[in-house]
Design an enzyme around this catalytic site. Sequence first.
Site, PDB file in Angstrom:
ATOM      1  N   GLY A  11      53.992 -23.383  21.141  1.00  0.00           N
ATOM      2  CA  GLY A  11      53.000 -24.066  21.994  1.00  0.00           C
ATOM      3  C   GLY A  11      52.195 -23.087  22.837  1.00  0.00           C
ATOM      4  N   ILE A  38      65.411 -29.408  20.507  1.00  0.00           N
ATOM      5  CA  ILE A  38      66.217 -29.390  21.748  1.00  0.00           C
ATOM      6  C   ILE A  38      66.885 -30.737  22.044  1.00  0.00           C
ATOM      7  CG2 ILE A  38      64.985 -27.453  22.819  1.00  0.00           C
ATOM      8  CD1 ILE A  38      63.656 -29.676  24.675  1.00  0.00           C
ATOM      9  N   THR A 102      55.053 -30.062  35.201  1.00  0.00           N
ATOM     10  CA  THR A 102      53.630 -30.404  35.220  1.00  0.00           C
ATOM     11  C   THR A 102      53.160 -31.076  36.513  1.00  0.00           C
ATOM     12  OG1 THR A 102      52.056 -31.910  34.149  1.00  0.00           O
ATOM     13  CG2 THR A 102      54.321 -32.562  34.051  1.00  0.00           C
ATOM     14  N   TYR A 126      54.540 -39.748  30.373  1.00  0.00           N
ATOM     15  CA  TYR A 126      54.680 -38.286  30.325  1.00  0.00           C
ATOM     16  C   TYR A 126      55.183 -37.748  31.672  1.00  0.00           C
ATOM     17  CZ  TYR A 126      53.181 -33.368  30.315  1.00  0.00           C
ATOM     18  OH  TYR A 126      53.146 -32.003  30.430  1.00  0.00           O
ATOM     19  N   LYS A 130      58.872 -36.122  32.475  1.00  0.00           N
ATOM     20  CA  LYS A 130      58.992 -34.745  32.967  1.00  0.00           C
ATOM     21  C   LYS A 130      59.736 -34.713  34.304  1.00  0.00           C
ATOM     22  CE  LYS A 130      57.523 -31.449  31.532  1.00  0.00           C
ATOM     23  NZ  LYS A 130      58.119 -30.446  30.590  1.00  0.00           N
ATOM     24  N   TRP A 151      46.769 -28.236  33.667  1.00  0.00           N
ATOM     25  CA  TRP A 151      45.619 -28.013  32.782  1.00  0.00           C
ATOM     26  C   TRP A 151      45.698 -26.643  32.087  1.00  0.00           C
ATOM     27  CZ3 TRP A 151      40.574 -30.089  35.586  1.00  0.00           C
ATOM     28  CH2 TRP A 151      40.720 -31.464  35.824  1.00  0.00           C
TER      29      TRP A 151
END
Length: 279
Positions: A11, A38, A102, A126, A130, A151
Amino acid sequence: MKKIWITGAAGHVGSALVRLLDCSRYEILATDIKEIDITDVQTVHTCCQQNHPDVIINCAGLTNLQTCEKYPDRAYQVNALGARNLAQEAQAIGAKLIQISTDDVFGKIQSIPYNEFDALSPRSVYGKSKAAGEQLVKDLIHRYIIVRSSWVYGFGKDFVSDVLDAVKNGGVLHVASNQISTPTSAKELAKVIIGFIKSDAYGTYHAVCKGSCSRYEYAKAILELTGHTDHLHVEPFVDESGTRPRYSVLDNLMLRISGMEEPKDWKDALEEYLKEQNL
Ligand SMILES: NC(=O)c1ccc[n+]([C@@H]2O[C@H](COP(=O)([O-])OP(=O)(O)OC[C@H]3O[C@@H](n4cnc5c(N)ncnc54)[C@H](OP(=O)(O)O)[C@@H]3O)[C@@H](O)[C@H]2O)c1
C-alpha cells in the site's frame, strides 16, 4: 540487526516505508495480503514465532470508505481484529507494534485541529473500525505506538493520481469544498514512523504535514504544481453525504511537545513528490 515486519507493504504507507528503510541497518520482512492475511490468527502467530520481529508496523487495512460501508463485517475484521491479532502476537514475543491510524476516527463538527487527547467521534464504518483497532491495540500490548495521519498519497492510486487521470480524460472534476484536512505524503509519514523504530517513545501521535486545505484547494494545487491548470476544470461542490468528516485537521501536538521532527508543509511535500515522480 533489528528485524522489522511491515504488513500491508504493497500500500501507500507500506511501500514508502520499504523504500525509505535502510536495508543495511534493518532486516525487513515486507508482506501484503497475498503472503499474510492479518485476519488469520494462526498465520500471524506462525509468522511471529518463526521470524521474531523486533518491530511490527501495521500498514494493512481496508481503507476504501465505500467498501467499508458496503462490507462492515470485513472492515471490522481487517481494521479491528487484524490489529488485535498483531497486538496479541507482538506482546507474546516482546515486539513493539506501530499501528497506523487515521483522521477518520474524528467526526465532530468543529473547526479547530484535533490533538491526541481529544475524544474519538468516528462517523463512518471505516473510522469506527479503525477506532476499534486502536482500542484493541491499547488493551493488548504495552509497547505500542499509534500513528494517525490524513489524506495520504504516494506510490499508487490516490487523490493525486485521480486528479492527474482526470487531466488525461479531460472534462470537469467535481471536488468537495467542505472537506478540510491535510494532504500528507507517504514519504513524510514514513520518516516519522521510522523515527519510532529507533525511539523509546510510546503512545498515540498525530503525524501530518503542516497546514490544511479543502479537497478543492488540494486538487487546484495538484494542477498548479504540474502545470495543468488549463487542462482540467475543477468544480467545487458541497458534500452532504456525511460519511467523511467535514473538518479533520490533526494537530501534531505529541510530536511537538516531545521535541520530535514534524512533517514539512503540505504544499512543499506535494511539490517534492510530484517532482520526484516527474509528474
Ligand atoms: N491513505 C490515506 O489517506 C490514509 C490516511 C490516514 C491513515 N491511513 C492508514 O494508513 C494505513 C495504510 O494506508 P494506505 O493508504 O497505505 O492503504 P492502502 O494503500 O489501501 O494499503 C493497505 C494495504 O493493506 C492490504 N490489506 C488489506 N487487507 C489486508 C489483510 N487482511 N491482510 C494484509 N494486508 C491487507 C491492502 O491490500 P488490497 O489493496 O489488496 O486490499 C493494501 O495493499 C491504513 O491503516 C490506513 O487506515 C491511510
